[in-house]
Scaffold this active site. Structure first.
Site, PDB file in Angstrom:
ATOM      1  N   ASP A  12      50.039  96.125 166.607  1.00  0.00           N
ATOM      2  CA  ASP A  12      48.626  95.852 167.670  1.00  0.00           C
ATOM      3  C   ASP A  12      49.445  93.832 167.632  1.00  0.00           C
ATOM      4  O   ASP A  12      50.319  93.640 167.215  1.00  0.00           O
ATOM      5  CB  ASP A  12      48.139  95.641 165.963  1.00  0.00           C
ATOM      6  CG  ASP A  12      46.395  94.819 166.046  1.00  0.00           C
ATOM      7  OD1 ASP A  12      45.476  95.452 167.216  1.00  0.00           O
ATOM      8  OD2 ASP A  12      46.308  93.459 166.159  1.00  0.00           O
ATOM      9  N   GLU A  50      50.655  96.858 172.397  1.00  0.00           N
ATOM     10  CA  GLU A  50      49.451  96.437 172.242  1.00  0.00           C
ATOM     11  C   GLU A  50      49.812  95.228 173.092  1.00  0.00           C
ATOM     12  O   GLU A  50      50.382  94.331 172.333  1.00  0.00           O
ATOM     13  CB  GLU A  50      48.335  95.971 171.070  1.00  0.00           C
ATOM     14  CG  GLU A  50      47.234  96.048 172.475  1.00  0.00           C
ATOM     15  CD  GLU A  50      46.180  95.539 171.103  1.00  0.00           C
ATOM     16  OE1 GLU A  50      44.962  96.039 171.706  1.00  0.00           O
ATOM     17  OE2 GLU A  50      46.582  95.092 169.984  1.00  0.00           O
TER      18      GLU A  50
END
Length: 714
Positions: free
Chosen positions: A356, A392
């Site tokens: 993330d 990401e």
């Protein structure tokens, strides 16, 4: 949860400084905690009734406080109280009134309860310590020893080119599944239940990407509104499976249950990828609670001052939008991350990670740095570098959007793929030039540094944003239930509601919406790269227009197995099946656009205009062009099987027509094809055309807004 202090006498032996965390050796447990600035550390052991016993650790080695407690074993609940200066102006936030979770705890017991004692600072003066005891209101670590019978289970190592990812939430997957026993719904055991595993197998996916399963807690602002953090991007423990997803009911039972889930999925040929949040923690900014890292060594774990915080060490650098950023530049923090990653691979058998806001991990000073210590350490690590690594590739800081810029062996969530495909099917006048790159693996992003097409993880939807059904039904987000006056969530979604906002009973609108869903999914599954499906998109799941359901732990987010669209499910299974049986649709190398020897003049990749002619330079820059034909020659594949033999497969002609009116397209004749078999067409609910499906070269009429996949007959 209650806590009282007891003076029970327990002998604490010196123990060892490594490994960090709590480790049982058969007769006792060794405890080790890193803190560079502490003046003292109390190990706090809790009886089942909550009675607390404090023991001062007398030994420090290389900034690690350690001790061994004979007779303490699995199931023991524990925490720490760390002594030192409380001086936020210098970055120090030590406060022994606060019970702190071990960052290396393998399991966590108890919930976070909203209370003023969670905060290390006095509510009236942030530079003074609060003296209230937080122990009754915070989770504790659990000593774990788990001899799980793996029985030969190992990482699957499915080739990237064969991978189809299914992003799913552990709880939401089965909370409403009628064939999963009620006591297992929403748990690791529920995800491993044959009823759900069979769904994955029949769909054809090869990997589940689980939304965060590291132990997390809900933010105080959500608890005050009676909501919770459903997605889980608020990590507190990087080694512990989230306890609320366990059906065992025993402290530490989540570890065994998680392993059993992995083993069951592996037995079905399905990899397990974890969505991990190493960029920030659950402790928030300078106004947030003190639950672990802040009180153990605030200046050691977090980036202080910096952009957005001036040079004020009492404030946190926030590249994540969540209040703080872990300081991966520091050896102890980098070691924590790598120890965690290795643990999940070696002990928990997970097959990969999706990071993330990975750009936040790449920042050496301020700018995102491809050569940061984090990348160097990951690249050389023999365990972590061998599994699937997905970034990401953005954060919320300046210069944080880094799609295409992560180094090998990383793959990336391709945000440009999502944006381009949405633009095309929403009717934006963007032409086909960028679409051609996205359909063929995004060579403009990933080829220059030696990566292959599977560096691009292609997606149209994800947990964050509209579901596929909502993408074609809403243009405006409906996030009022989140309690933020609809200010949260993305406002620019690059989508089209097919002319009616929200729910409708108009059959023409419903038919078009169904076709648009199939268009998005067909584009995704016929593109080179690694496709990622979002759980429920294959069932027609809606969130009622909420495009930021991070705090909706209810029917808004859970998969509704009683309201599935069986035709849509059949469509997705059909498209996945075509992909998995055709090497040309999952290329391992980028196309060259060059002639394939011995074919009479075909190319491995060619692009056609509706008139059957190859696209001209003018066509590539025509923003009004909404129809494109993609020819893929299965005889020109540049990869070999495990024995070194050339791989040969079917050749394809894929037509994508995003225009609002039907269009005549010309199917080219020899040498491109002697005939064509229409095997997927999005104007049909299941994607399967009625017989006959054979088409000769020449003119054919495509409906408005549709995709065709034609297998070439020679």
């Amino acid at each position: 949860m209650t806590a009282s202090r007891s003076a029970r006498t327990v002998e604490v032996w010196p123990g060892r400084a490594a490994p960090l965390g709590a480790h049982w050796d058969g007769t006792g447990t060794n405890f080790a905690l890193w803190s560079a600035g502490a003046s003292g550390v109390d190990l706090c052991l809790f009886d089942p009734d909550g009675t607390e016993h404090r023991h001062r650790l007398q030994e420090t080695t290389h900034q690690v406080w350690h001790g061994r407690v004979p007779g303490v074993g699995p199931g023991q609940r524990y925490g720490y109280r760390v002594h030192g200066p409380f001086d936020p102006a210098s970055g120090a936030r030590y406060n022994p009134a606060k019970l702190l979770l071990d960052p290396y705890a393998r399991a966590v017991d108890g919930d976070l309860v909203l209370d003023g004692s969670l905060y290390a600072h006095d509510p009236r003066d942030p530079f003074l310590p609060d003296t209230a005891d937080s122990a009754p209101f915070v989770p504790r670590g659990v000593v774990v020893h788990d001899s799980f019978p793996w029985d030969g289970d190992a990482l699957l190592r499915t080739p990237w080119s064969d991978t189809v990812v299914y992003e799913v939430h552990v709880k939401g997957a089965t909370m409403r599944h009628p064939d999963v026993p009620p006591e297992l719904r929403g748990t690791y055991a529920g995800l491993a239940h044959p009823a759900f595993v069979e769904h994955l197998i029949s769909l054809g996916v090869t990997a589940v990407e689980l939304l965060p399963v590291h132990q997390f807690v809900s933010e105080p602002h959500l608890l005050r509104r009676g909501l919770t953090n459903y997605w889980g991007y608020n990590t507190l423990g990087y080694f512990a499976p989230h306890g609320a997803y366990s059906s065992s009911g025993t402290a530490g039972g989540q570890v065994t249950e998680f392993k059993a889930m992995v083993k069951a999925l592996h037995a079905a040929g399905i990899e397990v990828i974890l969505d991990v949040v190493y960029n920030h923690t659950a402790e928030g900014d300078h106004t947030g609670p003190s639950l672990s890292f802040k009180g153990i060594d605030n200046a050691g774990y977090y980036r202080l001052g910096g952009p957005g915080a001036g040079d004020d060490p009492s404030r946190y650098t926030d590249y994540t939008g969540c209040g703080n950023t872990l300081d991966v530049r520091r050896p102890a923090v980098l070691a924590l991350l790598m120890d965690s990653l290795r643990y999940w691979v070696t002990e928990m058998h997970v097959d990969g990670f999706r990071f993330d806001l990975a750009s936040a991990l790449a920042r050496s000073m301020h700018d995102v740095d491809r050569l940061s210590a984090f990348f160097d350490v990951v690249h050389q690590d023999p365990v972590v570098s061998s599994v699937k690594l997905i970034a990401e590739p953005w954060d919320v800081g300046e210069g944080g959007y880094q799609v295409g810029n992560f180094p090998p062996p990383w793959t990336e969530w391709n945000g440009k793929y999502r944006d381009t495909v949405r633009d095309v099917w929403s009717g934006a006048q963007v032409g086909v030039r960028d679409l051609a790159y996205r359909l063929t693996g995004s060579s403009d992003l990933y080829r220059s540094d030696g990566r292959r097409p599977f560096a691009s993880v292609n997606f149209v939807t994800a947990h964050d944003g509209f579901t596929m059904a909502d993408l074609v039904a809403y243009e405006r987000k409906r996030n009022e239930a989140n309690g933020e006056d609809n200010r949260d969530g993305e406002s620019h979604n690059r989508n089209w509601n097919t002319g009616v906002e929200g729910e409708t009973s108009d059959p023409a609108v419903l038919e078009l919406r169904g076709r648009q869903v199939r268009n998005h999914l067909a584009t995704l599954l016929l593109s080179t790269g690694v496709p990622m499906l979002t759980a429920g998109d294959e069932l027609g799941r809606t969130q009622g227009g909420n495009n930021n359901a991070y705090c909706q732990d209810n029917e808004v987010s859970w998969l509704d197995w009683a309201a599935i669209d069986p035709d849509l499910w059949s469509f997705v299974a059909h498209a996945v099946g075509l992909r998995r049986t055709s090497p040309a649709l999952r290329q391992e190398a980028f196309f060259e656009g060059s002639e394939v020897p011995g074919t009479g003049g075909t190319r491995d990749l060619a692009w056609f205009a509706p008139d059957g002619e190859q696209l001209t330079n003018r066509d590539w820059f025509d923003t009004g062009l909404q129809t494109i034909g993609m020819y893929l020659d299965g005889r020109g594949l540049r990869h070999r099987d495990e024995r070194g033999r050339p791989v040969v497969g079917d050749s394809w002609l894929v037509w994508l027509h995003a225009g609002p009116e039907p269009v005549d397209v010309v199917l080219p004749g020899a040498p491109w094809g002697d005939g064509y078999e229409l095997v997927l067409a999005t104007e049909y609910p299941t994607g399967v055309p009625p017989r006959p499906t054979a088409l000769p070269p020449g003119r054919a009429s495509m409906p408005d807004r549709s995709v065709w996949a034609l297998r070439i007959v020679r």
